[in-house]
Design a protein around this motif. Structure first.
Motif, PDB file in Angstrom:
ATOM      1  N   GLU A  92       4.138 -17.074   1.741  1.00 19.39           N
ATOM      2  CA  GLU A  92       5.557 -16.733   1.618  1.00 19.39           C
ATOM      3  C   GLU A  92       5.744 -15.290   1.160  1.00 19.39           C
ATOM      4  O   GLU A  92       6.637 -14.583   1.646  1.00 19.39           O
ATOM      5  N   ALA A  93       4.905 -14.832   0.243  1.00 19.67           N
ATOM      6  CA  ALA A  93       5.032 -13.460  -0.241  1.00 19.67           C
ATOM      7  C   ALA A  93       4.653 -12.455   0.834  1.00 19.67           C
ATOM      8  O   ALA A  93       5.337 -11.436   1.025  1.00 19.67           O
ATOM      9  N   VAL A  94       3.567 -12.734   1.559  1.00 16.91           N
ATOM     10  CA  VAL A  94       3.148 -11.827   2.628  1.00 16.91           C
ATOM     11  C   VAL A  94       4.204 -11.772   3.729  1.00 16.91           C
ATOM     12  O   VAL A  94       4.542 -10.699   4.241  1.00 16.91           O
ATOM     13  N   ARG A  95       4.752 -12.914   4.086  1.00 17.39           N
ATOM     14  CA  ARG A  95       5.774 -12.947   5.138  1.00 17.39           C
ATOM     15  C   ARG A  95       7.005 -12.144   4.726  1.00 17.39           C
ATOM     16  O   ARG A  95       7.544 -11.354   5.518  1.00 17.39           O
ATOM     17  N   ALA A  96       7.459 -12.320   3.475  1.00 17.23           N
ATOM     18  CA  ALA A  96       8.636 -11.584   3.009  1.00 17.23           C
ATOM     19  C   ALA A  96       8.370 -10.085   2.970  1.00 17.23           C
ATOM     20  O   ALA A  96       9.229  -9.275   3.356  1.00 17.23           O
ATOM     21  N   PHE A  97       7.184  -9.690   2.511  1.00  9.09           N
ATOM     22  CA  PHE A  97       6.822  -8.270   2.493  1.00  9.09           C
ATOM     23  C   PHE A  97       6.818  -7.710   3.910  1.00  9.09           C
ATOM     24  O   PHE A  97       7.383  -6.636   4.168  1.00  9.09           O
ATOM     25  N   TRP A  98       6.205  -8.441   4.823  1.00 10.53           N
ATOM     26  CA  TRP A  98       6.068  -7.959   6.191  1.00 10.53           C
ATOM     27  C   TRP A  98       7.413  -7.839   6.895  1.00 10.53           C
ATOM     28  O   TRP A  98       7.638  -6.917   7.690  1.00 10.53           O
ATOM     29  N   GLN A  99       8.333  -8.726   6.597  1.00  4.73           N
ATOM     30  CA  GLN A  99       9.648  -8.651   7.220  1.00  4.73           C
ATOM     31  C   GLN A  99      10.348  -7.333   6.890  1.00  4.73           C
ATOM     32  O   GLN A  99      11.116  -6.810   7.695  1.00  4.73           O
ATOM     33  N   VAL A 100      10.069  -6.775   5.725  1.00  5.23           N
ATOM     34  CA  VAL A 100      10.691  -5.512   5.334  1.00  5.23           C
ATOM     35  C   VAL A 100       9.988  -4.311   5.954  1.00  5.23           C
ATOM     36  O   VAL A 100      10.644  -3.372   6.428  1.00  5.23           O
ATOM     37  N   VAL A 101       8.660  -4.312   5.984  1.00  2.62           N
ATOM     38  CA  VAL A 101       7.929  -3.107   6.393  1.00  2.62           C
ATOM     39  C   VAL A 101       7.535  -3.098   7.861  1.00  2.62           C
ATOM     40  O   VAL A 101       7.080  -2.068   8.373  1.00  2.62           O
ATOM     41  N   SER A 102       7.686  -4.212   8.568  1.00  5.81           N
ATOM     42  CA  SER A 102       7.129  -4.309   9.923  1.00  5.81           C
ATOM     43  C   SER A 102       7.689  -3.258  10.870  1.00  5.81           C
ATOM     44  O   SER A 102       6.968  -2.736  11.731  1.00  5.81           O
ATOM     45  N   GLY A 103       8.969  -2.932  10.724  1.00  8.91           N
ATOM     46  CA  GLY A 103       9.547  -1.938  11.625  1.00  8.91           C
ATOM     47  C   GLY A 103       8.984  -0.548  11.428  1.00  8.91           C
ATOM     48  O   GLY A 103       9.018   0.279  12.344  1.00  8.91           O
ATOM     49  N   THR A 104       8.435  -0.291  10.245  1.00  8.05           N
ATOM     50  CA  THR A 104       7.871   1.021   9.938  1.00  8.05           C
ATOM     51  C   THR A 104       6.358   1.015  10.027  1.00  8.05           C
ATOM     52  O   THR A 104       5.750   1.963  10.523  1.00  8.05           O
ATOM     53  N   TRP A 105       5.724  -0.038   9.555  1.00  7.45           N
ATOM     54  CA  TRP A 105       4.264  -0.100   9.490  1.00  7.45           C
ATOM     55  C   TRP A 105       3.619  -0.674  10.741  1.00  7.45           C
ATOM     56  O   TRP A 105       2.450  -0.452  10.973  1.00  7.45           O
ATOM     57  N   GLY A 106       4.354  -1.405  11.552  1.00  3.30           N
ATOM     58  CA  GLY A 106       3.771  -2.074  12.705  1.00  3.30           C
ATOM     59  C   GLY A 106       3.447  -1.109  13.818  1.00  3.30           C
ATOM     60  O   GLY A 106       3.744   0.082  13.739  1.00  3.30           O
ATOM     61  N   PRO A 107       2.831  -1.607  14.911  1.00  3.52           N
ATOM     62  CA  PRO A 107       2.388  -2.990  15.049  1.00  3.52           C
ATOM     63  C   PRO A 107       1.016  -3.206  14.420  1.00  3.52           C
ATOM     64  O   PRO A 107       0.186  -2.295  14.414  1.00  3.52           O
ATOM     65  N   PRO A 108       0.753  -4.394  13.911  1.00  5.49           N
ATOM     66  CA  PRO A 108      -0.557  -4.671  13.335  1.00  5.49           C
ATOM     67  C   PRO A 108      -1.585  -4.923  14.430  1.00  5.49           C
ATOM     68  O   PRO A 108      -1.239  -5.233  15.569  1.00  5.49           O
TER      69      PRO A 108
END
Length: 281
Positions: A102-118
């Motif tokens: 749950e913590a990883v998913r919430a973190f990723w939802q915020v940064v994915s647009g900037t840090w992605g794609p994985p």
């Protein structure tokens, strides 16, 4: 106390006791960050990064290890989003986000647009624990490795890492660093293997430990010896040694799709206690 937005600030040596108390709220899940905190005293020069804490009414309620691995610690989704907003203020330096789902998913939802794609995401990895004697007979031929085993051990470590991560640890000139890591685990007595006829057929390592637990990684069986039960009896041997000589609880996390490994761990007596997620770059 210096604070920043959402009560998040970097932690240091003066915060070690508070951080360890936070980690102790879920000591087996938090074994990696507990190990890092104790071995670095939360000093950035030894961490190779930072640990951030989130404070509410002057009390540390959550933390986040930010090094090569970004790991939320006792973080609710709201805590994880607060850490993610701080992370957006700097360039991405982490290679992996890993921790409770749950913590990883919430973190990723915020940064994915900037840090992605994985490079890859693994969203539901069972986190397993063994707190009692193994339920199957341990392989008596599994032992700690020594420096004399390195010529056989190192290629197996490279093969395991490449198979698991999808990228060789030697890529980009990383061979010396990875070899040093393998030697470090050997010197600590955290590397275990079985050898048959002059070749390594099973191996595993302890990645980190605390007074509460030791986390196992790098479990590998030679491809032509799979299906013989080497992982089951080998892990029983590793768990037996670890519980007797390193820490009272053995933990690991496994890919949800890795059915043979999950069956082996279940046979040994490991039980699922949480779900992890991993985002790799």
């Amino acid at each position: 106390m210096l604070t920043t937005r959402h009560g998040v600030r970097p932690l240091g040596a003066a915060d070690l006791a508070d951080f360890l108390a936070l980690s102790d709220l879920d000591p087996v899940v938090n074994v990696f960050v507990d190990h890092r905190a104790r071995s670095t005293n939360l000093e950035p020069r030894w961490l190779g990064g930072e640990v951030w804490g989130r404070y509410v009414d002057g009390r540390l309620v959550a933390a986040c290890h930010v090094g090569a691995n970004l790991v939320p610690v006792n973080a609710s989704p709201d805590d994880a989003r607060a850490f993610a907003e701080r992370a957006l203020g700097r360039a991405r330096t982490v290679s992996t986000i890993v921790g409770p789902h749950e913590a990883v998913r919430a973190f990723w939802q915020v940064v994915s647009g900037t840090w992605g794609p994985p490079r890859e995401t693994r969203w539901r990895q069972p986190h397993l624990e063994l707190t009692a004697a193994p339920a199957v007979e341990a392989d008596p031929r599994v032992r700690r490795t020594t420096r004399q085993d390195l010529d056989l051990l190192y290629p197996a470590c490279v093969a395991m890492y490449t198979e698991e991560v999808g990228l060789s640890p030697e890529a980009g000139g990383g061979a010396d660093l990875y070899r040093a890591r393998v030697l470090q685990l050997v010197s600590r007595g955290w590397s275990f293997a079985r050898f048959d006829g002059g070749r390594l057929v099973f191996k595993a390592e302890v990645a980190c430990m605390s007074p509460h637990a030791a986390q196992v990684q790098g479990v590998w069986v030679a491809p032509d010896r799979r299906g013989e039960g080497l992982a089951t009896s080998g892990m029983a041997a590793v768990a037996d040694i670890v519980r007797r000589e390193i820490a009272p609880t053995v933990s690991l996390y496994v890919n949800e799709w890795n059915t043979p490994a999950r069956r082996a761990y279940e046979a040994v007596g490991f039980e699922e206690t949480a779900r992890f997620s991993t985002v790799m770059f």
